[in-house]
Design a protein around this motif. Sequence first.
Motif, PDB file in Angstrom:
ATOM      1  N   ALA A 169       0.809  -1.222   0.000  1.00 20.17           N
ATOM      2  CA  ALA A 169       0.000   0.000   0.000  1.00 20.17           C
ATOM      3  C   ALA A 169       0.840   1.269   0.000  1.00 20.17           C
ATOM      4  CB  ALA A 169      -0.941  -0.014   1.207  1.00 20.17           C
ATOM      5  N   LYS A 170       1.912   1.315   0.788  1.00 21.80           N
ATOM      6  CA  LYS A 170       2.723   2.533   0.882  1.00 21.80           C
ATOM      7  C   LYS A 170       3.406   2.835  -0.448  1.00 21.80           C
ATOM      8  CE  LYS A 170       6.174   4.789   3.829  1.00 21.80           C
ATOM      9  NZ  LYS A 170       7.048   5.293   2.775  1.00 21.80           N
ATOM     10  N   VAL A 171       3.984   1.787  -1.068  1.00 23.34           N
ATOM     11  CA  VAL A 171       4.665   1.976  -2.355  1.00 23.34           C
ATOM     12  C   VAL A 171       3.661   2.352  -3.434  1.00 23.34           C
ATOM     13  CG1 VAL A 171       6.071   0.862  -4.125  1.00 23.34           C
ATOM     14  CG2 VAL A 171       6.542   0.422  -1.718  1.00 23.34           C
ATOM     15  N   ARG A 172       2.473   1.739  -3.417  1.00 20.47           N
ATOM     16  CA  ARG A 172       1.433   2.091  -4.389  1.00 20.47           C
ATOM     17  C   ARG A 172       1.098   3.569  -4.309  1.00 20.47           C
ATOM     18  NH1 ARG A 172      -1.538  -2.475  -2.900  1.00 20.47           N
ATOM     19  NH2 ARG A 172      -3.122  -1.168  -1.905  1.00 20.47           N
ATOM     20  N   GLY A 173       0.945   4.067  -3.072  1.00 19.73           N
ATOM     21  CA  GLY A 173       0.619   5.481  -2.900  1.00 19.73           C
ATOM     22  C   GLY A 173       1.701   6.383  -3.453  1.00 19.73           C
ATOM     23  N   GLU A 174       2.956   6.037  -3.205  1.00 22.49           N
ATOM     24  CA  GLU A 174       4.071   6.842  -3.712  1.00 22.49           C
ATOM     25  C   GLU A 174       4.115   6.825  -5.241  1.00 22.49           C
ATOM     26  OE1 GLU A 174       7.339   4.980  -1.808  1.00 22.49           O
ATOM     27  OE2 GLU A 174       7.020   5.983   0.137  1.00 22.49           O
ATOM     28  N   LEU A 175       3.903   5.643  -5.835  1.00 22.93           N
ATOM     29  CA  LEU A 175       3.970   5.542  -7.297  1.00 22.93           C
ATOM     30  C   LEU A 175       2.780   6.212  -7.975  1.00 22.93           C
ATOM     31  CD1 LEU A 175       5.435   2.008  -8.084  1.00 22.93           C
ATOM     32  CD2 LEU A 175       6.532   4.232  -8.261  1.00 22.93           C
ATOM     33  N   ARG A 176       1.630   6.234  -7.318  1.00 27.69           N
ATOM     34  CA  ARG A 176       0.491   6.953  -7.884  1.00 27.69           C
ATOM     35  C   ARG A 176       0.820   8.433  -8.070  1.00 27.69           C
ATOM     36  NH1 ARG A 176      -3.139   3.855  -4.354  1.00 27.69           N
ATOM     37  NH2 ARG A 176      -3.277   5.622  -2.923  1.00 27.69           N
ATOM     38  N   SER A 177       1.373   9.026  -7.026  1.00 25.07           N
ATOM     39  CA  SER A 177       1.743  10.442  -7.109  1.00 25.07           C
ATOM     40  C   SER A 177       2.821  10.648  -8.164  1.00 25.07           C
ATOM     41  CB  SER A 177       2.245  10.930  -5.744  1.00 25.07           C
ATOM     42  OG  SER A 177       1.239  10.806  -4.768  1.00 25.07           O
ATOM     43  N   TRP A 178       3.761   9.734  -8.227  1.00 22.68           N
ATOM     44  CA  TRP A 178       4.844   9.835  -9.202  1.00 22.68           C
ATOM     45  C   TRP A 178       4.313   9.722 -10.629  1.00 22.68           C
ATOM     46  CZ3 TRP A 178       6.511   5.983 -12.606  1.00 22.68           C
ATOM     47  CH2 TRP A 178       7.681   6.297 -13.310  1.00 22.68           C
ATOM     48  N   LEU A 179       3.386   8.777 -10.878  1.00 20.89           N
ATOM     49  CA  LEU A 179       2.828   8.604 -12.223  1.00 20.89           C
ATOM     50  C   LEU A 179       2.058   9.844 -12.649  1.00 20.89           C
ATOM     51  CD1 LEU A 179       2.250   6.878 -14.709  1.00 20.89           C
ATOM     52  CD2 LEU A 179       0.270   5.920 -13.490  1.00 20.89           C
ATOM     53  N   ARG A 180       1.319  10.442 -11.723  1.00 21.50           N
ATOM     54  CA  ARG A 180       0.564  11.657 -12.057  1.00 21.50           C
ATOM     55  C   ARG A 180       1.518  12.782 -12.455  1.00 21.50           C
ATOM     56  NH1 ARG A 180      -3.945  13.095 -14.271  1.00 21.50           N
ATOM     57  NH2 ARG A 180      -2.536  14.441 -15.421  1.00 21.50           N
ATOM     58  N   ARG A 181       2.624  12.950 -11.715  1.00 22.46           N
ATOM     59  CA  ARG A 181       3.612  13.988 -12.062  1.00 22.46           C
ATOM     60  C   ARG A 181       4.268  13.685 -13.397  1.00 22.46           C
ATOM     61  NH1 ARG A 181       5.020  13.205  -6.600  1.00 22.46           N
ATOM     62  NH2 ARG A 181       6.924  12.128  -7.239  1.00 22.46           N
ATOM     63  N   LEU A 182       4.584  12.398 -13.627  1.00 18.72           N
ATOM     64  CA  LEU A 182       5.217  12.003 -14.884  1.00 18.72           C
ATOM     65  C   LEU A 182       4.292  12.284 -16.063  1.00 18.72           C
ATOM     66  CD1 LEU A 182       7.592  10.550 -16.335  1.00 18.72           C
ATOM     67  CD2 LEU A 182       6.314   8.423 -16.024  1.00 18.72           C
ATOM     68  N   HIS A 183       3.019  11.951 -15.910  1.00 12.73           N
ATOM     69  CA  HIS A 183       2.077  12.195 -17.002  1.00 12.73           C
ATOM     70  C   HIS A 183       1.934  13.687 -17.279  1.00 12.73           C
ATOM     71  CE1 HIS A 183      -1.876  12.734 -18.958  1.00 12.73           C
ATOM     72  NE2 HIS A 183      -1.479  11.689 -19.634  1.00 12.73           N
ATOM     73  N   ASP A 184       1.911  14.498 -16.246  1.00 13.19           N
ATOM     74  CA  ASP A 184       1.822  15.943 -16.438  1.00 13.19           C
ATOM     75  C   ASP A 184       3.023  16.473 -17.221  1.00 13.19           C
ATOM     76  OD1 ASP A 184      -0.557  16.057 -15.101  1.00 13.19           O
ATOM     77  OD2 ASP A 184       0.307  16.653 -13.179  1.00 13.19           O
ATOM     78  N   GLU A 185       4.143  15.764 -17.105  1.00 14.03           N
ATOM     79  CA  GLU A 185       5.355  16.193 -17.812  1.00 14.03           C
ATOM     80  C   GLU A 185       5.371  15.741 -19.264  1.00 14.03           C
ATOM     81  OE1 GLU A 185      10.230  15.663 -17.430  1.00 14.03           O
ATOM     82  OE2 GLU A 185       8.934  15.385 -15.676  1.00 14.03           O
ATOM     83  N   ILE A 186       4.987  14.478 -19.533  1.00 13.63           N
ATOM     84  CA  ILE A 186       5.112  13.958 -20.899  1.00 13.63           C
ATOM     85  C   ILE A 186       3.807  14.083 -21.702  1.00 13.63           C
ATOM     86  CG2 ILE A 186       6.938  12.365 -20.211  1.00 13.63           C
ATOM     87  CD1 ILE A 186       4.923  10.094 -20.273  1.00 13.63           C
ATOM     88  N   ARG A 187       2.650  14.200 -21.004  1.00 13.65           N
ATOM     89  CA  ARG A 187       1.339  14.390 -21.645  1.00 13.65           C
ATOM     90  C   ARG A 187       1.067  13.389 -22.765  1.00 13.65           C
ATOM     91  NH1 ARG A 187      -1.734  16.423 -18.200  1.00 13.65           N
ATOM     92  NH2 ARG A 187      -3.255  16.516 -19.903  1.00 13.65           N
ATOM     93  N   MET A 188       1.378  12.135 -22.519  1.00 16.72           N
ATOM     94  CA  MET A 188       1.088  11.093 -23.500  1.00 16.72           C
ATOM     95  C   MET A 188      -0.312  10.535 -23.255  1.00 16.72           C
ATOM     96  SD  MET A 188       3.174   7.562 -24.232  1.00 16.72           S
ATOM     97  CE  MET A 188       4.585   8.501 -24.812  1.00 16.72           C
ATOM     98  N   THR A 189      -1.051  10.296 -24.312  1.00 15.29           N
ATOM     99  CA  THR A 189      -2.372   9.691 -24.181  1.00 15.29           C
ATOM    100  C   THR A 189      -2.227   8.323 -23.517  1.00 15.29           C
ATOM    101  OG1 THR A 189      -3.050  10.791 -26.224  1.00 15.29           O
ATOM    102  CG2 THR A 189      -4.457   9.017 -25.417  1.00 15.29           C
ATOM    103  N   SER A 190      -2.900   8.137 -22.390  1.00 11.34           N
ATOM    104  CA  SER A 190      -2.687   6.932 -21.583  1.00 11.34           C
ATOM    105  C   SER A 190      -4.007   6.372 -21.078  1.00 11.34           C
ATOM    106  CB  SER A 190      -1.779   7.240 -20.379  1.00 11.34           C
ATOM    107  OG  SER A 190      -0.575   7.862 -20.786  1.00 11.34           O
ATOM    108  N   VAL A 191      -4.058   5.042 -21.000  1.00 10.32           N
ATOM    109  CA  VAL A 191      -5.206   4.343 -20.421  1.00 10.32           C
ATOM    110  C   VAL A 191      -4.658   3.341 -19.417  1.00 10.32           C
ATOM    111  CG1 VAL A 191      -7.232   2.906 -20.846  1.00 10.32           C
ATOM    112  CG2 VAL A 191      -6.478   4.553 -22.589  1.00 10.32           C
ATOM    113  N   PHE A 192      -5.176   3.380 -18.200  1.00  8.91           N
ATOM    114  CA  PHE A 192      -4.727   2.377 -17.243  1.00  8.91           C
ATOM    115  C   PHE A 192      -5.903   1.712 -16.547  1.00  8.91           C
ATOM    116  CE2 PHE A 192      -5.179   5.745 -14.163  1.00  8.91           C
ATOM    117  CZ  PHE A 192      -5.290   5.138 -12.911  1.00  8.91           C
ATOM    118  N   VAL A 193      -5.707   0.422 -16.293  1.00 11.04           N
ATOM    119  CA  VAL A 193      -6.727  -0.423 -15.686  1.00 11.04           C
ATOM    120  C   VAL A 193      -6.456  -0.535 -14.195  1.00 11.04           C
ATOM    121  CG1 VAL A 193      -7.403  -2.851 -15.448  1.00 11.04           C
ATOM    122  CG2 VAL A 193      -7.353  -1.788 -17.704  1.00 11.04           C
ATOM    123  N   THR A 194      -7.507  -0.420 -13.392  1.00  8.53           N
ATOM    124  CA  THR A 194      -7.366  -0.601 -11.956  1.00  8.53           C
ATOM    125  C   THR A 194      -8.704  -1.001 -11.356  1.00  8.53           C
ATOM    126  OG1 THR A 194      -6.683   0.451  -9.876  1.00  8.53           O
ATOM    127  CG2 THR A 194      -7.803   1.856 -11.478  1.00  8.53           C
TER     128      THR A 194
END
Length: 350
Positions: A169-194
């Motif tokens: 859970a802790k690592v998931r939370g950290e990576l969620r925030s990281w993925l959001r920042r990464l997407h804001d930087e590269i702005r690639m069209t993305s679809v993710f399943v969860t």
Amino acid sequence: MSIEVRNITKRFGAFAALKNVSLLVPTGELVALLGPSGCGKTTLLRIIAGLERAEEGSVLFDGVDIAGRAVQHRGVGFVFQHYALFRHMSVFENVAFGLRVRPRRIRPDEKTIRERVNRLLSLVQLESQSHRYPSQLSGGQRQRVALARALAVEPQVLLLDEPFGALDAKVRGELRSWLRRLHDEIRMTSVFVTHDQEEALEVADRVAVLREGVIEQVGTPDEVYHHPATPYVFDFLGRVNVFHGRWLKGLQASGSAFPADGPDEAGTVFVRPHQLDISHQAAGSDGFPARVRHINPAGPLVRVELLSEWGQPVHVELSQERYRELGLARDAQVYVVPKEMKVFEADYAI
């Protein structure tokens, strides 16, 4: 690049995994496919990638039907839940793999490969780990390597299938925030399943909620959470109290009376735990009596479980300040008062 699926139907034998599904992912958006196991979200992702074929419907990239294109010609980067890294290769070579196996006529030279891989490792904050092997990395680091490898071939769209599902859970939370920042930087069209509601609401620009092969609602996190289109969406997105009853002057819900206007017919009231308050005195027709069964004061909110007079468990979340003000104790007789609610006229079974 935009992604559009039109009227997709997919069956596995007699089982219909997707039923006439349509969805538009605008260029540069990060869209989450959210739902329980078996709802069709991974099947839809695999159809977009070209790993599955639909019986009916079409997939379009920037308005062009790509049904006839093989997986390797769709320009898709795919990130799996379980990394799928090569154990015998270093981090650097894992990321470089997709570039090195390209046909000679389109393969970058060695200098370009090194520059691109080093740039990506810097982007995912792993430049100091380039010489290590997957077995020497944490789960979160391995997933970032998998993402860098998907990005190395410069895909037009990025698809992620439960990318953080194997992490704690802790690592998931950290990576969620990281993925959001990464997407804001590269702005690639993305679809993710969860299947994780919190993950979808935190990371995505828009959320598509699926149920039994159909899309129940598509909207921003705020729209699907605060303005659910169906009882199922309300019930699926977070904890909720559900009261059944009939419309009269107010909604007579299993012995309680919530203020509402409507016809004399079956209805269902949905109230999230934080939308309920507790009082020691009766609040007229706006509340109902209950008894305190359990109190969990750990964390920023105090979670109180009560039992209504008709035997239904009721969950309430209070601020620490409100909890101290009430002085609640186990087995205390109290009254539950709704501050906000959502009413659906049709009866809904959990």
